[in-house]
Design an enzyme around this catalytic site. Structure first.
Site, PDB file in Angstrom:
ATOM      1  N   HIS A  61      38.155  31.581  50.278  1.00 51.36           N
ATOM      2  CA  HIS A  61      37.168  32.655  50.308  1.00 51.36           C
ATOM      3  C   HIS A  61      37.430  33.680  51.405  1.00 51.36           C
ATOM      4  O   HIS A  61      37.152  34.859  51.239  1.00 51.36           O
ATOM      5  CB  HIS A  61      35.756  32.080  50.342  1.00 51.36           C
ATOM      6  CG  HIS A  61      35.337  31.656  48.969  1.00 51.36           C
ATOM      7  ND1 HIS A  61      35.533  30.391  48.500  1.00 51.36           N
ATOM      8  CD2 HIS A  61      34.833  32.377  47.936  1.00 51.36           C
ATOM      9  CE1 HIS A  61      35.137  30.328  47.242  1.00 51.36           C
ATOM     10  NE2 HIS A  61      34.704  31.510  46.871  1.00 51.36           N
ATOM     11  N   ARG A  68      27.885  37.850  45.602  1.00 56.58           N
ATOM     12  CA  ARG A  68      27.962  36.460  46.071  1.00 56.58           C
ATOM     13  C   ARG A  68      26.815  36.224  47.056  1.00 56.58           C
ATOM     14  O   ARG A  68      26.946  36.508  48.250  1.00 56.58           O
ATOM     15  CB  ARG A  68      29.296  36.192  46.756  1.00 56.58           C
ATOM     16  CG  ARG A  68      30.498  36.130  45.808  1.00 56.58           C
ATOM     17  CD  ARG A  68      31.762  35.709  46.550  1.00 56.58           C
ATOM     18  NE  ARG A  68      32.829  35.338  45.653  1.00 56.58           N
ATOM     19  CZ  ARG A  68      33.787  36.173  45.240  1.00 56.58           C
ATOM     20  NH1 ARG A  68      33.808  37.416  45.637  1.00 56.58           N
ATOM     21  NH2 ARG A  68      34.731  35.747  44.419  1.00 56.58           N
ATOM     22  N   ARG A  98      24.487  36.288  41.699  1.00 60.86           N
ATOM     23  CA  ARG A  98      24.802  34.906  41.357  1.00 60.86           C
ATOM     24  C   ARG A  98      23.941  33.973  42.186  1.00 60.86           C
ATOM     25  O   ARG A  98      23.748  34.198  43.391  1.00 60.86           O
ATOM     26  CB  ARG A  98      26.273  34.641  41.635  1.00 60.86           C
ATOM     27  CG  ARG A  98      26.682  33.208  41.337  1.00 60.86           C
ATOM     28  CD  ARG A  98      28.166  33.017  41.388  1.00 60.86           C
ATOM     29  NE  ARG A  98      28.674  33.096  42.742  1.00 60.86           N
ATOM     30  CZ  ARG A  98      29.957  33.010  43.049  1.00 60.86           C
ATOM     31  NH1 ARG A  98      30.857  32.903  42.084  1.00 60.86           N
ATOM     32  NH2 ARG A  98      30.360  33.073  44.297  1.00 60.86           N
ATOM     33  N   GLU A 144      33.861  28.963  34.327  1.00 65.97           N
ATOM     34  CA  GLU A 144      34.870  28.707  35.356  1.00 65.97           C
ATOM     35  C   GLU A 144      35.283  27.243  35.416  1.00 65.97           C
ATOM     36  O   GLU A 144      36.038  26.833  36.292  1.00 65.97           O
ATOM     37  CB  GLU A 144      34.397  29.204  36.731  1.00 65.97           C
ATOM     38  CG  GLU A 144      33.042  28.734  37.179  1.00 65.97           C
ATOM     39  CD  GLU A 144      32.623  29.330  38.539  1.00 65.97           C
ATOM     40  OE1 GLU A 144      33.461  29.941  39.220  1.00 65.97           O
ATOM     41  OE2 GLU A 144      31.452  29.155  38.906  1.00 65.97           O
ATOM     42  N   ASN A 148      39.001  32.532  39.240  1.00 66.54           N
ATOM     43  CA  ASN A 148      39.523  31.838  40.433  1.00 66.54           C
ATOM     44  C   ASN A 148      39.384  30.331  40.255  1.00 66.54           C
ATOM     45  O   ASN A 148      40.328  29.569  40.439  1.00 66.54           O
ATOM     46  CB  ASN A 148      38.740  32.236  41.697  1.00 66.54           C
ATOM     47  CG  ASN A 148      38.761  33.729  41.923  1.00 66.54           C
ATOM     48  OD1 ASN A 148      39.650  34.407  41.437  1.00 66.54           O
ATOM     49  ND2 ASN A 148      37.786  34.235  42.658  1.00 66.54           N
ATOM     50  N   ASP A 149      38.190  29.917  39.893  1.00 67.04           N
ATOM     51  CA  ASP A 149      37.985  28.486  39.706  1.00 67.04           C
ATOM     52  C   ASP A 149      38.575  28.003  38.392  1.00 67.04           C
ATOM     53  O   ASP A 149      39.120  26.904  38.320  1.00 67.04           O
ATOM     54  CB  ASP A 149      36.495  28.150  39.780  1.00 67.04           C
ATOM     55  CG  ASP A 149      36.035  28.051  41.221  1.00 67.04           C
ATOM     56  OD1 ASP A 149      36.744  27.402  42.006  1.00 67.04           O
ATOM     57  OD2 ASP A 149      35.004  28.653  41.572  1.00 67.04           O
ATOM     58  N   ARG A 151      42.589  25.445  45.087  1.00 65.45           N
ATOM     59  CA  ARG A 151      42.809  26.862  45.419  1.00 65.45           C
ATOM     60  C   ARG A 151      42.958  27.100  46.913  1.00 65.45           C
ATOM     61  O   ARG A 151      43.358  28.165  47.351  1.00 65.45           O
ATOM     62  CB  ARG A 151      41.677  27.732  44.843  1.00 65.45           C
ATOM     63  CG  ARG A 151      40.325  27.445  45.402  1.00 65.45           C
ATOM     64  CD  ARG A 151      39.215  28.100  44.577  1.00 65.45           C
ATOM     65  NE  ARG A 151      38.798  29.398  45.096  1.00 65.45           N
ATOM     66  CZ  ARG A 151      37.739  30.067  44.650  1.00 65.45           C
ATOM     67  NH1 ARG A 151      37.007  29.569  43.654  1.00 65.45           N
ATOM     68  NH2 ARG A 151      37.407  31.219  45.152  1.00 65.45           N
ATOM     69  N   CYS A 157      35.022  38.203  36.609  1.00 67.10           N
ATOM     70  CA  CYS A 157      34.795  38.614  37.993  1.00 67.10           C
ATOM     71  C   CYS A 157      35.680  37.873  38.980  1.00 67.10           C
ATOM     72  O   CYS A 157      35.483  37.945  40.181  1.00 67.10           O
ATOM     73  CB  CYS A 157      33.325  38.440  38.376  1.00 67.10           C
ATOM     74  SG  CYS A 157      32.750  36.743  38.232  1.00 67.10           S
TER      75      CYS A 157
HETATM   76  C1  PEP Z   1      35.613  32.583  40.513  1.00 69.17           C
HETATM   77  O1  PEP Z   1      35.635  31.366  40.640  1.00 69.17           O
HETATM   78  O2  PEP Z   1      36.461  33.220  39.859  1.00 69.17           O
HETATM   79  C2  PEP Z   1      34.559  33.376  41.166  1.00 69.17           C
HETATM   80  C3  PEP Z   1      34.419  34.652  40.912  1.00 69.17           C
HETATM   81  O3  PEP Z   1      33.781  32.742  42.057  1.00 69.17           O
HETATM   82  P1  PEP Z   1      34.194  32.311  43.538  1.00 69.17           P
HETATM   83  O4  PEP Z   1      35.548  32.910  43.842  1.00 69.17           O
HETATM   84  O5  PEP Z   1      33.152  32.805  44.455  1.00 69.17           O
HETATM   85  O6  PEP Z   1      34.263  30.827  43.443  1.00 69.17           O
HETATM   86 MG    MG Z   2      33.882  30.307  41.349  1.00 69.28          MG
END
Ligand code: PEP
Ligand code: MG
Length: 759
Positions: A363, A470, A506, A604, A627-628, A638, A675
Site C-alpha cells: 500500500h 479508500r 469503500r 477481487e 491488485n488483490d 503482493r 480500480c
Molecule cells: C485492489 O485490490 O485492486 C484494490 C483496489 O484494493 P486495495 O489495493 O486497496 O487492496
Molecule cells: Mg483490494
C-alpha cells in the site's frame, strides 16, 4: 550441526567487511568439516572469472592472483553447472587445472559447492583433503547448506563494501547498483535520509560527526536517563520481586558504569562515530559474545544487553528527534516504509522513496504512485543502514537504486527527469478534453483517493469521478477509531469536493498490510486472514457507524456510492446489504432524508469471479480490484519482494478472469469498472477498454497518461490488440507484444521512459 551453522553465520554476519567475512568462512568451515583446505572463489562480473578470495590451507599468496574462466578448472565447472562436485581424486578429472601458486597438488579429494544468491552464482566454496576419499553425503549436505546460508551474507558484505566505494578485491569503484522492484514510476536524484523504526538497534546506520563533545553529552544524558529508570524500576518492583530477582537491575546498573559498556561506547564516539552508531557497535559485540556461549544461561544474557541497548537508544532517538533534518531533494530510505512516514517530510522536499521490504503492490507504493513520487521497493540487498546522507538515484521505472552515482549517470537521469517534467506539462493541456478514442468511444476515467492531497490532484487532472475512496486511510492516521461525527466530516469534505461527480466510498478495508495501530491484527497469513468485509461483518458496530456517517454526509449531495471489499460469496454480500439497509433506516429515523445510494461489490477474490452473475444480480455495479485479484489468482503475496517477479496483472489467467467478470456483469445489466493499479497502466488500460470495462479508476498521477494514450488509439485497434494478446500464453510475450504494438503506432514514449539509460 545446526549449532555450528548458526555460530558460523552469526560470526560472519558480524564481520567488518567482505575480506574479514571470507576469512572467517574459510577458517570456520575448515574446522567444522575437519578438512585440510577450505577456499572461497568469487565470480568477478567484470572479468567473468572466479577469483580465489580467501583460503585456509592453500598458499595465501595466491589470494587475488589465481583466477579461472567459467570454462576452466573444477571451480569453473561447479559454478557453471550450479551443482556440487564431489571427487575422490581431483587431478584425474578432465577439467582439473593445476595452479602452481596454490600448492594444491598435495590434495587429492575435492568437494565444491556453488554459492548462489537470488538465482545468481556468486562464487564457489571448496574443501580439499590429502587422502583419496569421497566426501560422504553428510559432508556434502553440510557444505551445500553452508553455501546457501552464506550467499546472502556475502552479498550483504559485498554491497556494503561497494557503498564505501570498494569493489570485490578492495579496488576503488564508483557507483553501485542495487536491484529491487518498481514501486512508483519516475526518477529522482537526491540525498538519502534513513528512517528508523523506533529503537531498533540493529538497523542504526553509521554516521560521522564533527562535534564529539556534543555527542558525548548526548550519550551521557542517555546513560543518566536509563540509570534513573533502572533505579525507579527496581524500587517499584521492591514489593513484587525477591532480592535475588531484583539483582538484575544492579547488573544493569553495573553494566552502565563508566568502566564497562558506557566507557566502550565513549571510546567509539571519540573516533568520530555518532552516539547511536557507537552504541550499536558496542552492544552488537557484547551480544555476539554472549550468543556464542555454549552455556544456555549465559546465552540468555544476550537479551539483557540488547534490552539495555534499546533503552539507551530510545533516549538518544528522543533527544535527536527534533533535530532530524530533511534536506532538499530528500530520498527516504527505510527497512519498511509506512504511509505515515511520508507525511513527516516537509512539503516539497521529498523526491524519492526506497524500501528494503515490500513490493510494488504494497500500500505504501500505491500511495507513492498517487503522490507521484518515484519509488523502488524490495531492495533486499541494500545495506540501508550504511547509506544515510549519501547521494542516490532512484529509478522507479526499472526498480533500481544507485549509490554514489557518477556525474555521467546523474546527468543522464537529470535529462530523464526533465523529459518527464515536459511530458507531464504537455499532458496538462488534456485536462478539459474528454477521454475519447479516435473512433469516438468514450472511456470514463475516474480517480482513486484516500490522502487529502488526492482531491486537489484529481481535480487538476480532470477526473470524472472517484472510483475508489479508500476510507481506511483516514482511519490509519488516527489514534483510535474515528467517531461517527468525525467520519461524517471527512466524508462530507470528499463528497462536496467532487460534487456533482460520483464518489465511490469503500467500506473499511483493513488487514493484510493495512494495520491500524489501535486495532492490531497479528496473523501468520494476513492476506488470507481477517481482512476487509470479514472484519467489519464481525464488528457490525464499526460497519454501522461508518455506513451511517457516509449516508449522513451525502445529505443534499446525493453523489455517494458504496463499495464492499473482499466479498467471497453471497452470504457475506447479503449480510453487508442487510446492515446497510439497517443503517439507512436508522439515519432516516433521525429525520435525515437521503436516498439509498448505489451499492457495488469488489471483485477481487477468485471465488467472486466464478459467482459474478449471482453477485451482480444483488447490487448496482461491480468494481474489479485487480491488485488483490492478481495476488489471489497467481498465489503471489503482493507484499513479498521474493516473489515480486511472479506478480503480473498481464498474466493470461488474470486477463481471462477479467473478461469473465465483464461478461458476467453485463449479462446482468450492471456496469463493471476496475480500480486496481492495472487501470492506471497506460498499456493495460488499452486492453481493459477493449474488454468493455465501463470505467477505469486510477491514481491521479497516471490519469493524464492514460487519457493521452486512449485519445491516440481507436477502439477497433484496441480490440485487435486485445484479440492478439488473448491468444498468447506467456506473460513475457504479452508484455513485449504490447510494447511493440504501441511503439509501432508511435505511442511508445508514454510506456517506456528512461529506456535508453545503460548503467
Ligand atoms: C485492489 O485490490 O485492486 C484494490 C483496489 O484494493 P486495495 O489495493 O486497496 O487492496
Ligand atoms: Mg483490494
Amino acid at each position: 550441526m545446526l549449532n555450528t551453522l548458526r555460530k558460523i553465520v552469526q560470526e560472519v554476519n558480524a564481520a567488518k567487511d567482505l575480506n574479514a567475512a571470507l576469512g572467517i568462512i574459510v577458517q570456520r568451515v575448515r574446522e567444522a568439516m575437519g578438512s585440510q583446505v577450505c577456499s572461497v572463489y568469487l565470480l568477478d562480473p567484470e572479468t567473468s572469472r572466479f577469483v580465489l578470495m580467501a583460503t585456509e590451507g592453500l598458499n595465501k599468496r595466491a589470494i587475488g592472483k589465481v583466477s579461472m574462466a567459467l570454462n576452466e578448472g573444477l571451480v569453473g565447472l561447479v559454478g557453471t553447472r550450479e551443482e556440487p562436485l564431489n571427487l575422490e581424486h581431483a587431478s584425474e578429472h578432465p577439467r582439473y587445472r593445476y595452479f602452481a601458486e596454490t600448492g594444491e597438488e598435495r590434495y587429492a579429494s575435492f568437494l565444491g559447492s556453488p554459492i548462489i544468491h537470488h538465482r545468481k552464482v556468486m562464487g564457489v566454496l571448496v574443501i580439499q583433503q590429502k587422502e583419496r576419499r569421497k566426501f560422504d553425503e553428510g559432508e556434502e549436505a553440510f557444505l551445500v547448506t553452508m553455501s546457501a546460508q552464506l550467499a546472502g551474507v556475502i552479498a550483504h558484505a559485498e554491497a556494503t563494501g561497494s557503498i564505501r566505494g570498494l569493489g570485490r578485491q578492495g579496488k576503488g569503484i564508483q557507483e553501485a547498483k542495487f536491484v529491487g522492484v518498481p514501486g512508483s514510476p519516475g526518477a529522482a536524484v537526491g540525498r538519502a535520509v534513513v528512517v528508523l523504526p523506533p529503537a531498533d538497534l540493529e538497523v542504526v546506520p553509521d554516521k560521522t560527526i564533527d562535534n564529539i563533545a556534543a555527542e558525548l553529552t548526548l550519550f551521557n544524558n542517555a546513560l543518566e536517563g536509563v540509570r534513573s529508570d533502572m533505579r525507579a524500576l527496581s524500587a517499584k518492583m521492591a514489593t513484587q520481586l525477591r532480592p535475588e530477582e531484583r539483582a538484575l537491575f544492579d547488573v544493569y546498573l553495573m553494566m552502565l558504569e563508566d568502566a564497562a559498556l558506557g566507557n566502550e561506547v565513549v571510546k567509539v564516539i571519540c573516533t568520530g562515530q555518532w552516539a547511536q552508531g557507537a552504541l550499536r557497535q558496542v552492544i552488537g559485540e557484547h551480544v555476539n559474545r554472549f550468543e556464542l556461549m555454549d552455556d544456555a544461561y549465559l546465552r540468555e544474557r544476550a537479551s539483557d544487553v540488547k534490552d539495555l541497548g534499546r533503552r539507551l537508544l530510545a533516549y538518544l532517538q528522543q533527544a535527536r528527534q527534533q533535530t532530524l533534518v530533511y534536506p532538499d531533494n530528500c530520498i527516504l530510505v527505510s527497512e519498511e516504509l509506512f504511509p505515515a512516514m511520508l507525511g513527516e517530510v516537509p512539503e516539497g522536499k521529498l523526491v524519492g522513496l526506497v524500501s528494503v521490504q515490500g513490493s510494488g503492490n504494497s500500500h505504501v507504493a500505491i500511495f507513492a504512485r498517487a503522490m507521484g513520487i518515484p519509488t523502488v521497493m524490495g531492495v533486499v540487498d541494500l545495506p540501508y543502514s550504511k547509506i544515510d546522507g549519501i547521494q542516490l538515484i532512484v529509478d522507479g521505472y526499472h526498480g533500481e537504486v544507485f549509490t554514489n552515482p557518477s556525474d555521467v549517470l546523474r546527468q543522464q537521469y537529470a535529462e530523464v527527469i526533465e523529459e518527464e517534467r515536459q511530458l507531464s506539462q504537455g499532458l496538462d493541456a488534456l485536462r478539459g478534453l474528454p477521454c475519447e478514442t479516435l473512433d469516438g468511444h468514450r472511456m470514463p476515467l475516474w480517480v482513486n483517493t484516500g490522502l487529502l492531497a488526492d482531491v486537489k490532484r484529481a481535480q487538476e487532472r480532470g477526473a470524472e469521478g472517484v472510483g475508489l475512496y479508500r476510507t481506511e486511510v483516514p482511519f490509519m492516521i488516527k489514534e483510535r477509531f474515528p467517531s461517527e461525527k468525525e467520519q461524517l466530516a471527512i466524508y462530507r469534505e470528499q463528497l462536496a469536493a467532487f460534487h456533482p461527480l460520483p464518489v465511490t466510498m469503500r467500506s473499511l478495508d483493513i488487514g493484510g498490510d493495512k494495520a491500524l495501530s489501535y486495532f492490531p491484527i497479528k496473523e501468520e497469513n494476513p492476506f488470507l486472514g481477517w481482512r476487509g468485509i470479514r472484519v467489519t461483518l464481525d464488528h457490525p458496530e464499526i460497519f454501522l457507524v461508518q455506513t451511517r456517517a457516509m449516508l449522513k454526509a451525502s445529505e443534499g449531495l446525493n453523489n455517494l456510492r458504496i463499495l464492499l471489499p473482499m466479498i467471497s460469496g453471497i452470504q457475506e454480500l447479503e449480510e453487508a446489504l442487510h446492515l446497510i439497509h439497517r443503517a439507512w433506516g436508522e439515519v432516516r429515523d433521525e429525520g435525515i432524508d437521503v436516498p439509498l445510494p448505489p451499492i457495488g461489490v469488489m471483485i477481487e477474490i477468485p471465488a467472486a469471479v466464478y459467482q459474478v452473475r449471482e453477485l451482480a444480480r444483488q447490487v448496482d455495479f461491480l468494481s474489479v480490484g485487480s491488485n488483490d485479484l492478481t495476488q489471489y489468482l497467481l498465489a503471489v503475496d503482493r507484499n513479498n519482494p521474493r516473489v515480486a517477479d511472479l506478480y503480473d496483472f498481464l498474466h493470461p489467467a488474470v486477463l481471462q478472469a477479467l473478461r469473465i467478470v465483464v461478461a458476467g456483469g453485463h449479462a446482468e445489466g450492471k456496469p463493471v469498472s476496475i480500480c486496481g493499479e492495472m487501470a492506471g497502466d497506460p498499456a493495460a488500460a488499452v486492453l481493459l477498454m477493449a474488454m468493455g470495462f465501463d470505467g477505469l479508476s486510477m491514481n491521479a498521477t497516471n490519469l493524464p497518461k492514460v487519457k493521452w494514450l486512449l485519445r491516440q488509439i481507436s477502439m477497433s485497434k484496441a480490440q485487435e490488440l486485445l484479440d492478439q494478446v488473448m491468444s498468447i500464453d506467456s506473460p513475457q510475450v504479452i508484455h513485449s507484444t504490447l510494447k511493440l504494438a504501441l511503439r509501432n503506432l508511435g505511442l511508445g514514449r508514454i510506456i517506456n521512459p528512461a529506456s535508453d539509460i545503460q548503467a
